[in-house]
Scaffold this active site. Structure first.
Site, PDB file in Angstrom:
ATOM      1  N   ASP A  13       0.803  -1.221   0.000  1.00 13.77           N
ATOM      2  CA  ASP A  13       0.000   0.000   0.000  1.00 13.77           C
ATOM      3  C   ASP A  13       0.836   1.272   0.000  1.00 13.77           C
ATOM      4  O   ASP A  13       0.424   2.310   0.523  1.00 13.77           O
ATOM      5  CB  ASP A  13      -0.961   0.026   1.209  1.00 13.77           C
ATOM      6  CG  ASP A  13      -1.883  -1.180   1.203  1.00 13.77           C
ATOM      7  OD1 ASP A  13      -2.214  -1.656   0.102  1.00 13.77           O
ATOM      8  OD2 ASP A  13      -2.278  -1.635   2.295  1.00 13.77           O
ATOM      9  N   LYS A  16       1.737   2.206  -5.109  1.00 11.28           N
ATOM     10  CA  LYS A  16       2.249   1.663  -6.377  1.00 11.28           C
ATOM     11  C   LYS A  16       1.320   1.993  -7.549  1.00 11.28           C
ATOM     12  O   LYS A  16       1.775   2.403  -8.617  1.00 11.28           O
ATOM     13  CB  LYS A  16       2.429   0.133  -6.254  1.00 11.28           C
ATOM     14  CG  LYS A  16       3.447  -0.269  -5.190  1.00 11.28           C
ATOM     15  CD  LYS A  16       3.531  -1.768  -5.008  1.00 11.28           C
ATOM     16  CE  LYS A  16       2.328  -2.400  -4.362  1.00 11.28           C
ATOM     17  NZ  LYS A  16       2.077  -2.008  -2.961  1.00 11.28           N
ATOM     18  N   GLY A  40      -4.599  -4.158  -3.806  1.00 13.13           N
ATOM     19  CA  GLY A  40      -5.571  -3.113  -4.109  1.00 13.13           C
ATOM     20  C   GLY A  40      -4.764  -1.893  -4.500  1.00 13.13           C
ATOM     21  O   GLY A  40      -4.118  -1.279  -3.650  1.00 13.13           O
ATOM     22  N   HIS A  41      -4.735  -1.588  -5.773  1.00  5.59           N
ATOM     23  CA  HIS A  41      -3.914  -0.475  -6.267  1.00  5.59           C
ATOM     24  C   HIS A  41      -4.824   0.682  -6.666  1.00  5.59           C
ATOM     25  O   HIS A  41      -5.623   0.564  -7.591  1.00  5.59           O
ATOM     26  CB  HIS A  41      -3.047  -0.937  -7.449  1.00  5.59           C
ATOM     27  CG  HIS A  41      -2.011  -1.944  -7.036  1.00  5.59           C
ATOM     28  ND1 HIS A  41      -1.091  -2.478  -7.905  1.00  5.59           N
ATOM     29  CD2 HIS A  41      -1.737  -2.495  -5.824  1.00  5.59           C
ATOM     30  CE1 HIS A  41      -0.307  -3.322  -7.239  1.00  5.59           C
ATOM     31  NE2 HIS A  41      -0.689  -3.355  -5.982  1.00  5.59           N
ATOM     32  N   THR A 129      -5.972 -11.532   3.419  1.00  7.03           N
ATOM     33  CA  THR A 129      -7.111 -10.882   2.766  1.00  7.03           C
ATOM     34  C   THR A 129      -8.189 -11.918   2.412  1.00  7.03           C
ATOM     35  O   THR A 129      -9.252 -11.563   1.913  1.00  7.03           O
ATOM     36  CB  THR A 129      -6.673 -10.170   1.465  1.00  7.03           C
ATOM     37  OG1 THR A 129      -6.134 -11.155   0.579  1.00  7.03           O
ATOM     38  CG2 THR A 129      -5.624  -9.106   1.745  1.00  7.03           C
ATOM     39  N   GLN A 222       1.949  -5.992  -3.246  1.00  6.82           N
ATOM     40  CA  GLN A 222       2.387  -6.102  -1.847  1.00  6.82           C
ATOM     41  C   GLN A 222       3.685  -5.301  -1.655  1.00  6.82           C
ATOM     42  O   GLN A 222       3.880  -4.326  -2.346  1.00  6.82           O
ATOM     43  CB  GLN A 222       2.575  -7.571  -1.427  1.00  6.82           C
ATOM     44  CG  GLN A 222       1.274  -8.360  -1.293  1.00  6.82           C
ATOM     45  CD  GLN A 222       0.683  -8.809  -2.610  1.00  6.82           C
ATOM     46  OE1 GLN A 222       1.341  -9.478  -3.384  1.00  6.82           O
ATOM     47  NE2 GLN A 222      -0.557  -8.454  -2.885  1.00  6.82           N
ATOM     48  N   GLY A 300     -10.800  -2.901   3.371  1.00  5.48           N
ATOM     49  CA  GLY A 300     -11.365  -1.819   4.172  1.00  5.48           C
ATOM     50  C   GLY A 300     -10.875  -1.812   5.616  1.00  5.48           C
ATOM     51  O   GLY A 300     -11.269  -0.967   6.415  1.00  5.48           O
ATOM     52  N   SER A 409       5.563  12.395  -3.640  1.00  2.00           N
ATOM     53  CA  SER A 409       4.128  12.452  -3.901  1.00  2.00           C
ATOM     54  C   SER A 409       3.450  13.236  -2.786  1.00  2.00           C
ATOM     55  O   SER A 409       3.735  13.030  -1.608  1.00  2.00           O
ATOM     56  CB  SER A 409       3.581  11.026  -3.991  1.00  2.00           C
ATOM     57  OG  SER A 409       2.192  11.050  -4.154  1.00  2.00           O
ATOM     58  N   VAL A 410       2.565  14.176  -3.192  1.00  2.00           N
ATOM     59  CA  VAL A 410       1.963  15.082  -2.212  1.00  2.00           C
ATOM     60  C   VAL A 410       0.434  15.024  -2.223  1.00  2.00           C
ATOM     61  O   VAL A 410      -0.241  15.949  -1.789  1.00  2.00           O
ATOM     62  CB  VAL A 410       2.458  16.532  -2.428  1.00  2.00           C
ATOM     63  CG1 VAL A 410       3.935  16.650  -2.097  1.00  2.00           C
ATOM     64  CG2 VAL A 410       2.189  17.006  -3.864  1.00  2.00           C
TER      65      VAL A 410
END
Ligand code: GDP
Ligand code: IMO
Ligand code: MG
Length: 420
Positions: A13, A16, A40-41, A129, A222, A300, A409-410
């Protein structure tokens, strides 16, 4: 052209999906090399958020081919849903997505075994998961699995039944209620659906593409600390998430690898069970979770949060041979007065500066403190607009790990990406 790899350096997470989408215009082919729908991308553009599980994150850009490699495990049911969601927004995948004949298939009973195994583990559960990942890779290495290329063979149903019966025998060992038939019909429909896609000998296709100077980006799922060999075993996933996994998961030789992009959050998160030395249980941890909206993209579940862990990061960089670093979610630290980085661990009163065999509760991180920048980063567009305190933070990391940070990354949007 050599193949570049993008992979996670933490417990998944890291962001990616977002960065693959950002980089896709520079590539002809984007290819996933391992994992399955446990991933989950997330990517965001035009104020819409998309979450991909099996499909590579290059799918939203024109003129890009996306390949699901042999190292991936595919749940046809989840795949079908994913494709149908994309069709709703007019993304047609039949021409832009190819699937390796050698990718393994998740069958309904794999998911049941996953759940039964987790339940039997009680307190020691992995926090899987429950997508059937572990059991599917077990059948792959156990030489019992079904592959995408098998779908078009005459005895596919027979082989499916053989595998199912094996699973039923295995499930007898567990005190676990289940109903395979419930999802079986849906699964066979999804098998028919996936059959509309182009199945390829992806190792040939990818090597031919390399030889004809196509630019390829391999997308990891992952993260390194969830790798089956190098992660915090047994609290890991069941595939090689590291750069070597791109060689086996796509059929490319090590000398065909170009850049290795290692991606990490400016802090650390983990979802599921297992050790996490810098985990926070105080207000700072809560703030990281809230500002970072740290809830799993697949399940979630809330993600556990903590400070950046340098021994772990150095370890991941070493295993992967990362050549460039991308630091994600810097904006999540905007409001902190003080930000910390773990520079070493104290284990039984000894200072240890590497990621050890046993990562357990005996580890106490040793922290270095940094002054926060207390400034909103989300609108920053250029490197020279970044606050000094953030630059100090980045420079410190670079000097410690010896690899440059090339992207900061912002924010979640495609545009909120600063090339350094
Ligand atoms: P992946 O599995 O590595 O693709 O990452 P996920 O999509 O599971 O989780 C990353 C989350 O952070 C997603 O919700 C992204 O939209 C979000 N995200 C990515 N980059 C940034 C960033 O720089 N800032 C913020 N605030 N969110 C980001
Ligand atoms: P992306 O690609 C974060 C975690 C699970 C669990 C362990 C084993 O989105 O970064 P599994 O389902 O593989 O049996 O679960 O690994 N896990 C992830 N954590 N991001 C992921 O993928 C993950 N995929 C699996 O939470 O702890
Ligand atoms: Mg994710």
């Amino acid at each position: 052209m050599k193949v570049d790899i993008l992979l996670g350096l933490q417990w998944g997470d890291e962001g990616k999906g977002k960065i693959v989408d950002v980089l896709t215009p520079k590539y002809n082919i984007i290819s996933r090399f391992q994992g399955g729908p446990n991933a989950g991308h997330t990517l965001e553009f035009n104020n819409i958020k998309h979450v991909l599980h099996t499909i590579p994150s290059g799918i939203f850009r024109e003129n890009t081919l996306n390949i699901i490699g042999n190292g991936v495990v595919i749940d046809p049911i989840i795949f079908k849903k994913e494709v149908e969601e994309l069709e709703k927004i007019n993304v047609d995948l039949t021409q832009t997505l190819y699937i390796s004949k050698k990718a393994h298939i998740i069958v309904p009973s794999h998911k049941i075994i996953d759940a039964a195994s987790e339940q039997a583990k009680g307190k020691l559960k992995i926090g899987s998961t429950l997508k059937g990942i572990g059991p599917t890779y077990m059948d792959k290495t156990g030489r019992n699995g079904l592959r995408i290329g098998d779908i078009i063979t005459d005895n596919f149903e027979e082989r499916y039944n053989k595998l199912k019966n094996k699973h039923i025998a295995l499930l007898n060992q567990y005190n676990f209620k289940y109903n395979i038939e419930e999802t079986e019909k849906e699964w066979f429909e999804a098998i028919k659906f996936i059959n509309k896609f182009k199945f390829i000998d992806s190792e040939h296709f990818i090597n031919d593409s390399i030889n004809s100077n196509k630019k390829i980006l391999a997308e990891g799922a992952q993260g390194t600390l969830l790798d089956i060999d190098f992660g915090t075993y047994p609290f890991v996933t069941s595939s090689n998430t590291v750069s070597a996994g791109a060689c086996t998961g796509l059929g490319i030789a090590p000398n065909k690898i170009g850049e290795v992009f290692g991606i990490f959050k400016a802090y650390t998160t983990r979802v599921g069970s297992g050790p996490f030395p810098t985990e926070l249980f105080d207000k700072d941890g809560e703030d990281l979770q809230n500002y970072g909206n740290e809830f799993g993209s697949t399940t979630g579940r809330s993600r556990r949060c903590g400070w950046l862990d340098l021994p772990a990061l150095k370890y991941s960089i070493m295993i992967n041979g990362a050549t460039q670093l991308f630091m994600m979610k810097a904006d999540v630290l905007d409001n902190f007065d003080t930000i910390k980085i773990a520079t070493a661990y104290k284990i039984n009163n000894k200072v240890v500066d590497f990621f050890p065999f046993e990562v357990n509760e005996n580890i106490t991180p040793i922290y270095k403190e940094f002054k926060g920048w207390k400034q909103n980063l989300t609108k920053v567009e250029k490197p020279n607009e970044l606050p000094d305190n953030l630059i100090n933070y980045i420079k410190y990391i670079e000097s410690e790990v010896g690899v440059p940070v090339k992207i900061v990354s912002v924010g979640p949007d495609r545009k909120q990406t600063i090339f350094m």
